[in-house]
Design an enzyme around this catalytic site. Structure first.
Site, PDB file in Angstrom:
ATOM      1  N   HIS A  66      -9.525   0.970  -1.357  1.00  0.00           N
ATOM      2  CA  HIS A  66      -9.496   1.620  -0.044  1.00  0.00           C
ATOM      3  C   HIS A  66     -10.919   1.543   0.520  1.00  0.00           C
ATOM      4  O   HIS A  66     -11.895   1.869  -0.178  1.00  0.00           O
ATOM      5  CB  HIS A  66      -9.119   3.093  -0.174  1.00  0.00           C
ATOM      6  CG  HIS A  66      -7.661   3.353  -0.411  1.00  0.00           C
ATOM      7  ND1 HIS A  66      -6.959   2.776  -1.418  1.00  0.00           N
ATOM      8  CD2 HIS A  66      -6.786   4.155   0.262  1.00  0.00           C
ATOM      9  CE1 HIS A  66      -5.699   3.213  -1.366  1.00  0.00           C
ATOM     10  NE2 HIS A  66      -5.571   4.049  -0.354  1.00  0.00           N
ATOM     11  N   HIS A  83       0.864  -1.190   0.000  1.00  0.00           N
ATOM     12  CA  HIS A  83       0.000   0.000   0.000  1.00  0.00           C
ATOM     13  C   HIS A  83       0.897   1.234   0.000  1.00  0.00           C
ATOM     14  O   HIS A  83       1.269   1.744   1.045  1.00  0.00           O
ATOM     15  CB  HIS A  83      -0.919  -0.039   1.229  1.00  0.00           C
ATOM     16  CG  HIS A  83      -1.934   1.075   1.271  1.00  0.00           C
ATOM     17  ND1 HIS A  83      -3.074   1.006   2.039  1.00  0.00           N
ATOM     18  CD2 HIS A  83      -1.991   2.276   0.656  1.00  0.00           C
ATOM     19  CE1 HIS A  83      -3.768   2.108   1.906  1.00  0.00           C
ATOM     20  NE2 HIS A  83      -3.125   2.917   1.067  1.00  0.00           N
ATOM     21  N   ASP A 142       1.748   4.057   2.757  1.00  0.00           N
ATOM     22  CA  ASP A 142       0.699   4.885   2.146  1.00  0.00           C
ATOM     23  C   ASP A 142       1.312   6.036   1.338  1.00  0.00           C
ATOM     24  O   ASP A 142       1.479   5.894   0.138  1.00  0.00           O
ATOM     25  CB  ASP A 142      -0.266   5.410   3.231  1.00  0.00           C
ATOM     26  CG  ASP A 142      -1.654   5.727   2.699  1.00  0.00           C
ATOM     27  OD1 ASP A 142      -1.921   5.422   1.530  1.00  0.00           O
ATOM     28  OD2 ASP A 142      -2.475   6.280   3.457  1.00  0.00           O
ATOM     29  N   ASP A 143       1.622   7.148   1.991  1.00  0.00           N
ATOM     30  CA  ASP A 143       2.180   8.332   1.326  1.00  0.00           C
ATOM     31  C   ASP A 143       3.366   8.826   2.154  1.00  0.00           C
ATOM     32  O   ASP A 143       3.272   9.837   2.865  1.00  0.00           O
ATOM     33  CB  ASP A 143       1.106   9.426   1.220  1.00  0.00           C
ATOM     34  CG  ASP A 143      -0.105   8.944   0.448  1.00  0.00           C
ATOM     35  OD1 ASP A 143      -0.024   8.837  -0.785  1.00  0.00           O
ATOM     36  OD2 ASP A 143      -1.132   8.636   1.098  1.00  0.00           O
ATOM     37  N   GLU A 161     -11.322   3.520   5.890  1.00  0.00           N
ATOM     38  CA  GLU A 161     -10.270   4.425   6.376  1.00  0.00           C
ATOM     39  C   GLU A 161     -11.012   5.554   7.106  1.00  0.00           C
ATOM     40  O   GLU A 161     -11.008   5.604   8.331  1.00  0.00           O
ATOM     41  CB  GLU A 161      -9.433   4.960   5.209  1.00  0.00           C
ATOM     42  CG  GLU A 161      -8.353   5.961   5.620  1.00  0.00           C
ATOM     43  CD  GLU A 161      -7.643   6.626   4.415  1.00  0.00           C
ATOM     44  OE1 GLU A 161      -8.194   6.614   3.292  1.00  0.00           O
ATOM     45  OE2 GLU A 161      -6.541   7.198   4.623  1.00  0.00           O
ATOM     46  N   HIS A 219       1.278   4.750  -2.449  1.00  0.00           N
ATOM     47  CA  HIS A 219       0.902   5.582  -3.611  1.00  0.00           C
ATOM     48  C   HIS A 219       2.187   6.239  -4.097  1.00  0.00           C
ATOM     49  O   HIS A 219       2.807   6.995  -3.349  1.00  0.00           O
ATOM     50  CB  HIS A 219      -0.098   6.660  -3.196  1.00  0.00           C
ATOM     51  CG  HIS A 219      -1.356   6.102  -2.607  1.00  0.00           C
ATOM     52  ND1 HIS A 219      -2.490   5.886  -3.350  1.00  0.00           N
ATOM     53  CD2 HIS A 219      -1.641   5.690  -1.346  1.00  0.00           C
ATOM     54  CE1 HIS A 219      -3.433   5.381  -2.568  1.00  0.00           C
ATOM     55  NE2 HIS A 219      -2.948   5.239  -1.349  1.00  0.00           N
TER      56      HIS A 219
END
Ligand code: ADE
Ligand code: ZN
Length: 342
Positions: free
Chosen positions: A199, A19, A280-281, A202, A21
Site C-alpha cells: 500500500h 486488492h 479493499d474492505d 493512499e 483484505h
C-alpha cells in the site's frame, strides 16, 4: 451504450480482484455469529449498532474498528467461513481470480496460531476453485505500524506454510511508516521468490510510492492514487506499467477523496496507467467489486464500455498468474462484451 447495458457489462464481465483484505470482508452478521460461537463479548448490542459505528474520518478511525471486528476470528473454521462468505459474493460478481490479503499479525498477537489462519483460508480457496471455478492466491501482509523485527518474525512463523501464499504486502497505518522501514524484510522475501506489493499513496505522499518501487522493489502499488501529485511519477508508472489497485468506495469512506465524482481514476486511465478497480474492505465500505464498478461509473460519466473493458483487462494483466490464464480470461472478456454489444 445506455446505462442498463453498461451496468450489465460491469456485472457480467469476468474480472480479477487484486486488492481485498479478507478481514475487511467480515460482515457484521458474521461478526455476531462468530462472537456467539467463540464466546467473545462485543461492545455492540446488535448488528445495527455495529454498522452504525462505521462512520470513518480517516484510515486510522477505520483500522481501529477493523481490528476490533477481527477479534472474533479464532479457529481454522472461522477463517474458512470468512473466506467462503467472500467467495460466494465474488462468484456472484463474476470474479474469476482473486489475490487475497491477510494480516497474520492481527491474529497471532491474540494467540491464534498462524496455521489456523493460513489453513482455513487455503481450504476456502481450494473449495472456491472446485465449486465456482474461481482461482485464487493468498498474499501475507505485514502491519506497518508494527516494527520490522515483528514482520521478520511473522515471516519466519509463516515459512512452514510457504506453499500456501504467493507474496507479501504492506498495509495498516501509512502516515509516518514509510516503505523504507521494511527494506530488510522485503529483501528477504524477494530472495525467497515471493511476489511483492505494498500500500502506498493512499493517505501517504507520492514519495512513498517511489520508495515502495525503488527500495522495496514491489511489482504493484495498492491504492497509489496520490501519484497524481507528481507528474514525473505518473509518467514513470505509465512507462513501466506498474499496476495500481484502486479502491474507489474505500477512498470515499476514508476521505482520501471527497466524492466519487472527484476521483482521479479517469485521469489515471487517460495517462495510460494499468489501473484496476477493487473493493479493499467491502464489509466496511459499502460494497463488493461490482458495487465499486457500478457506483464509480455512475458518478463519472466519462467512463463507458471501453473503460470497463480496459479495467477488466488490466486486472488480468496485473495478476500474478501464467500468461495462458491471462489470455483465456481476455478471450472470455471479449466474448461477454461482444454478446452484450459493448
Ligand atoms: N488494511 C485494511 N484496509 C486497509 C487500507 N485501506 N489501507 C491500509 N491498510 C488497510
Ligand atoms: Zn487495502
Amino acid at each position: 451504450m445506455n446505462t442498463p447495458s453498461l451496468n450489465a457489462l460491469l456485472r457480467r464481465m469476468p474480472k480479477a480482484e487484486l486488492h481485498l483484505h479478507i478481514e475487511g470482508s467480515l460482515e457484521p452478521e458474521l461478526i455476531f455469529k462468530l462472537a456467539a460461537r467463540n464466546g467473545v463479548e462485543l461492545p455492540y448490542a446488535s448488528v445495527e449498532a455495529l454498522r452504525a459505528a462505521y462512520a470513518f474520518t480517516d484510515l486510522q478511525s477505520f483500522l481501529d474498528i477493523y481490528y476490533a471486528g477481527a477479534s472474533v476470528l479464532l479457529t481454522e473454521q472461522d477463517f474458512f467461513d470468512l473466506a467462503w462468505a467472500y467467495f460466494e459474493r465474488a462468484a456472484a460478481d463474476n470474479v474469476v481470480h482473486a489475490e487475497i490479503f491477510f494480516d497474520p499479525q492481527t491474529h497471532t498477537e491474540r494467540g491464534v496460531p498462524i496455521e489456523a489462519v493460513i489453513l482455513g483460508l487455503d481450504h476456502a480457496c481450494r473449495r472456491a476453485h472446485a465449486e465456482f471455478g474461481i482461482s485464487s492466491a493468498l498474499i501475507l501482509c505485514f502491519l506497518r505500524h508494527l516494527s520490522e523485527d515483528a514482520a521478520l518474525q511473522t515471516l519466519e512463523q509463516a515459512l512452514p506454510w510457504r506453499r500456501h501464499f504467493i507474496g507479501v504486502g504492506l498495509d495498516s497505518s501509512e502516515r509516518g511508516h514509510p516503505p523504507e522501514k521494511f527494506a530488510r524484510v522485503f529483501a528477504r522475501c524477494r530472495e525467497l521468490g515471493l511476489h511483492l506489493v505494498a500500500h502506498a499513496g493512499e493517505e501517504g505522499p507520492a514519495a512513498y510510492i517511489e520508495s515502495a518501487l525503488d527500495v522495496l522493489k514491489v511489482e504493484r502499488i495498492d491504492h497509489g492514487v496520490r501519484c497524481t501529485e507528481d507528474a514525473a511519477l505518473v509518467q514513470r508508472l505509465a512507462r513501466e506499467r506498474v499496476p495500481l489497485t484502486v479502491c474507489p468506495l474505500s477512498n470515499v469512506k476514508l476521505r482520501v477523496v471527497e466524492r466519487l465524482a472527484d476521483h482521479n481514476l479517469p485521469a489515471l486511465l487517460d495517462a495510460g496507467l494499468c489501473v484496476t478497480i477493487n473493493s479493499d474492505d467491502p464489509a466496511y465500505f459499502g460494497g463488493y467489486v461490482v458495487q465499486n464498478f457500478l457506483e464509480t461509473f455512475a458518478a463519472l460519466p466519462q467512463l463507458g464500455a471501453a473503460q470497463a473493458r480496459q479495467l477488466a483487462a488490466n486486472s488480468f494483466e496485473a495478476s500474478f498468474v501464467p500468461a495462458e490464464h491471462k489470455a483465456r480470461w481476455r478471450r472470455e472478456l471479449d466474448a461477454v462484451a461482444e454478446r452484450l454489444g459493448a
